[in-house]
Scaffold this active site. Structure first.
Site, short mmCIF file in Angstrom:
data_model
loop_
_atom_site.label_atom_id
_atom_site.label_comp_id
_atom_site.label_asym_id
_atom_site.label_seq_id
_atom_site.Cartn_x
_atom_site.Cartn_y
_atom_site.Cartn_z
N ASP A 41 0.80 -1.24 0.00
CA ASP A 41 0.00 0.00 0.00
C ASP A 41 0.83 1.29 0.00
OD1 ASP A 41 1.03 -0.36 2.51
OD2 ASP A 41 -0.86 -0.19 3.59
N HIS A 42 2.10 1.21 0.42
CA HIS A 42 2.87 2.44 0.58
C HIS A 42 3.61 2.89 -0.68
CE1 HIS A 42 2.13 1.93 4.83
NE2 HIS A 42 2.86 2.98 5.15
N ASP A 70 3.94 -1.22 11.58
CA ASP A 70 3.48 0.11 11.18
C ASP A 70 2.82 0.71 12.41
OD1 ASP A 70 2.63 1.71 8.43
OD2 ASP A 70 1.33 2.08 10.14
N ARG A 118 -1.16 12.32 10.15
CA ARG A 118 0.10 13.03 10.37
C ARG A 118 0.22 14.22 9.44
NH1 ARG A 118 3.69 7.68 11.27
NH2 ARG A 118 2.94 7.42 13.40
N SER A 160 6.75 7.15 12.98
CA SER A 160 6.66 5.86 12.33
C SER A 160 7.36 4.74 13.10
CB SER A 160 7.28 5.99 10.94
OG SER A 160 7.72 4.76 10.46
N ARG A 209 9.18 2.69 11.41
CA ARG A 209 10.23 2.24 10.48
C ARG A 209 11.56 2.05 11.22
NH1 ARG A 209 9.70 8.11 7.73
NH2 ARG A 209 7.57 7.40 7.85
#
Ligand code: MIC
Ligand code: SF4
Length: 754
Positions: A95-96, A160, A448, A643, A645
């Site tokens: 999706d990203h 995520d 965000r 995030s 990440r």
């Protein structure tokens, strides 16, 4: 039917016994959060009461979800763990990596061309290790999870930060770095500090222009971006029962923006309706059998002050719609007051774009409420003054919304329907009216709004609101528009007022979808070949990190002292860099390029102490790396906010940063640093941040004695030879110190599996 009803039945079969035991051991009634935590202990039945905010506890999550941008690194690590299949049901969602530009069909085609190497990699790894794969276009991870996998009383983790969205369906769902997910995929426990509990009592009922989104916009204003750190936020009260399930998802989703570990709601009729509408009658039936176990005890909700660490009360009857921003999601302003504030702060009043979508607000209900406003623009002959972009949350939502004419309403207004994907929310946006560095304003229903996030422009002022408010503001084209009180002039020169939004909680004709985009893995994937080309610029197999030697922690140099907000977007930017999420060496070239150097207030401009020249952060760091000199990064409060990440930890680690010393950390980032075998430290005395000079050298004098609950000592040698000795705190327990000593948590797993 649910994907995994057998697993869910198993969880429910143990729930009553475990919860009763926990109630006995703690000697008190339980919140829902505690019920879920205590029924998911790695060791099975509870045998000890945990101290909130203190004890590290091993948990056994029921499921894992990963999205394409983080799954690459997570799965590259998992491939090293030496396992045949994942130990816990896992899914990967693409999706990203889909850029929003011309609209869904063309954008998806382009993404499939430009990122096919990554999608193929993810598909083949998923197939090999028994992971469910959701193709590009299938939807945004958290909507797909809510519609297919979330279940009341369950526990999941996801790579995520908005994994927390599943709290809308009564889960404890927590965002983690990839290395945490790898532990669980490899059949090990997942560790978390037992969270504190914040109770939010909702009374009354949403009305008029106020939406679920406004609940969390208000809570964010109260708690700020770090007020939820280390806590689960549990919503309850009559107001909670009046919210739709997807509305609850919205509230939980944006709990990530206040740093909360997660947020959740007790099982109720709205959740049952949602389960039945999404073809999961079986889960609803099972959940109904143990209903009291899937919500907090009455005594708790009757006397919340006694059982929560903090209680907030919000009356939905009087709650006003908000727009939060710019640049931070906790700057909350009620809609009618924004004009004045904007004037004072010189925020552009003209709104260029209204964007509706993201995992926060892309449900059928969201689209229907926003469409009710859009339809009025058509009926009342209002020509929208801003551009409109829509990202539906999943193919199921898109298909149904198209069937029911909702998308058509937006198209009649000239909106572009982008792919069912993150799109502009993560900077995957080729903005048609590109602004370079020009000051401008956009409104969106995302979560965000950090600087540069949507379009890379540091001067884009982004405001977060509900989808219906975004629609109204976009039609008016003005940030100071208050649809509750103001009128607009239509194409016939008449003054018209927008009526309140109306929406549909669930599609009256039911959800429908042709191809939901799911690919089941092979039962036996051992023959599947996972290919990573040697010369790929997008994927790179990982080399284990080498443990840091105590001797290397002497004579360390300062890489950067970051000033003010330093989110994961500042440490490892997304947008164009998402391209390199599977290639550590390449993505390392964005390390900390967004962080502001405290000494000159510039980004990506730091002093190289070896040459006294200034250069970009990654370049200067690579010079230190060449010479074998380790470095330290210094930062302010809530460092690593945003995030999950883990690139924000792996990149500095890969380039030779050994320690990150800050006033405070965001939870996921702190864990990510630990997992990658680095030192994540906080100033014992915050004011010591001011002692750090640009030319400093650092000696970790007692690193040989690194032990739990024992501060470390750092000697700071300034350029003129003067010295300061400071104490720094850490939260490493014994196991985490082992990760550090082994070079990373993964190195330890490999050793244990060998
Ligand atoms: C985000 O919203 O910032 C992201 C992109 O979804 C991240 C994950 C990532 O960086 O890939 C998140 O929230 O964890
Ligand atoms: Fe995607 Fe945005 Fe949600 Fe992150 S916050 S998962 S980028 S839609």
């Amino acid at each position: 039917m649910a994907f995994d009803i057998d697993m869910i039945k198993k969880v429910y079969a143990q729930m009553a016994e475990r919860v009763d035991k926990a109630r006995e051991i703690t000697g008190k009634p339980l919140t829902l959060s505690e019920k879920i935590l205590y029924s998911h202990l790695w060791d099975g039945n509870p045998n000890k009461a945990f101290q909130r905010g203190k004890d590290y506890v091993d948990f056994a999550p029921d499921r894992i979800a990963c999205q394409d941008a983080t799954a690459q690194m997570a799965l590259l690590q998992f491939m090293q763990a030496g396992k045949k299949t994942v130990a816990v049901p896992t899914t990967v969602h693409c999706d990203h990596l889909i850029q929003a530009k011309q609209g869904a069909a063309l954008d998806l085609k382009r993404a499939n061309e430009t990122s096919n190497e990554v999608f193929d990699f993810l598909e083949s790894v998923s197939n090999k290790y028994g992971i469910g794969f959701w193709k590009p276009g299938a939807g945004i991870i958290h909507q797909v999870v809510l519609e297919n996998y979330a279940f009341p009383g369950g526990m999941m983790i996801g790579t995520d930060s908005h994994t927390v969205n599943a709290g809308g369906l009564g889960m404890v769902a927590i965002g983690v770095g990839g290395a945490d997910a790898v532990d669980v995929m490899a059949g090990m426990a997942w560790e978390l500090k037992f969270p504190k509990l914040i109770g939010v009592k909702l009374t009354g009922e949403l009305n008029g222009w106020t939406a679920s989104k406004d609940v969390i916009l208000k809570v964010a204003g109260i708690l700020t971006v770090k007020g939820g750190t280390g806590a689960i936020v549990e919503y309850f009260g009559p107001g909670a029962k009046n919210l739709s399930c997807t509305g609850k998802g919205t509230i939980c989703n944006m709990g990530a923006e206040i740093g909360a570990t997660t947020s959740t709601f007790g099982y109720d009729d709205s959740m049952e309706r949602f389960l039945r509408a999404t073809d999961r009658e079986d889960i609803a039936d099972e959940a109904n059998k143990i209903r009291p176990y899937l919500t907090g005890d009455d005594e708790v909700y009757d006397n919340p002050e006694k059982y929560f660490d903090q209680v907030i009360e919000i009356d939905l009857n009087t709650l006003r719609p908000h727009l939060n921003g710019p640049f931070t999601p906790d700057l909350a302003t009620p809609v009618g007051e924004l004009g004045e504030k904007a004037k004072k702060n010189d925020w552009p009043i003209k709104v260029d774009w209204g964007l509706i979508g993201s995992c926060t607000n892309s449900s059928y209900e969201d689209l229907s409420r926003a469409a009710s406003i859009a339809q009025q623009a058509v009926d009342k002959k209002l020509k929208p003054k801003s551009d409109f972009g829509i990202n539906p949350g999943s193919e199921q939502i898109r298909f149904t919304a198209e069937r029911d004419g909702l998308l058509n309403v937006f198209e009649n207004l000239g909106a572009t329907i982008f792919t069912n994907a993150c799109g502009p929310c993560i900077g995957q946006w080729d903005r048609s009216d590109r602004k370079d560095d020009e000051k401008n304003t956009i409104v969106h229903s995302f979560n965000r709004n950090f600087s540069k996030r949507a379009d890379g422009n540091p001067n884009t002022h982004a405001f977060v609101g509900s989808p219906e408010m975004v629609a109204a503001i976009a039609i008016s084209g003005r940030l100071d528009f208050d649809p509750m009180n103001d009128t607009l002039i239509n194409e016939d020169g008449q003054e018209v007022k927008l009526d309140e939004p109306v929406g549909l909680e669930l599609p009256p004709k039911g959800f429908e979808v042709d191809d939901n985009g799911y690919l089941a893995p092979k039962a036996d994937g051992s023959s599947v070949d996972v290919k990573v080309a040697n010369d790929s610029e997008r994927l790179q197999l990982l080399e284990p990190f080498v443990p840091l030697k105590d001797s290397e922690l002497q004579g360390m140099k300062l890489l950067i002292k970051a000033f003010g907000k330093c989110t994961t977007d500042h440490i490892s930017m997304a947008g164009p860099w998402l391209r390199y999420r599977g290639h550590l060496d390449n993505i390392a070239n964005n390390t900390l390029i967004g962080a502001i150097n405290a000494f000159n207030k510039k980004t990506n401009f730091v002093k190289n102490q070896l040459t006294d020249e200034y250069g970009g952060v990654p370049d200067v760091q690579r010079e230190y790396k060449k010479k074998g000199i380790k470095t330290i990064v210094v930062g302010d409060h809530n460092y690593g906010e945003g995030s999950s990440r883990e690139h924000a930890a792996m990149q500095p680690r890969f380039l030779g940063v050994a320690a990150v010393l800050v006033k405070s950390f965001a939870r996921i980032h702190e864990t990510n640093l630990k997992k990658q075998g680095m030192l994540g430290l906080t100033f014992a005395n915050e004011a010591d941040y001011d002692l750090i000079q640009e030319d400093d050298t650092f000696n970790f004098v007692d690193i040989a004695d690194f032990a739990p609950n024992k501060p470390l000592t750092i000697e700071i040698v300034h350029k003129d030879g003067s010295k300061d000795t400071i104490k720094v705190n850490h939260t490493y327990n014994d196991a985490q110190i082992k990760w550090y000593r082994e070079g990373s948590a993964l190195n330890l797993i490999k050793k244990q599996n060998a």
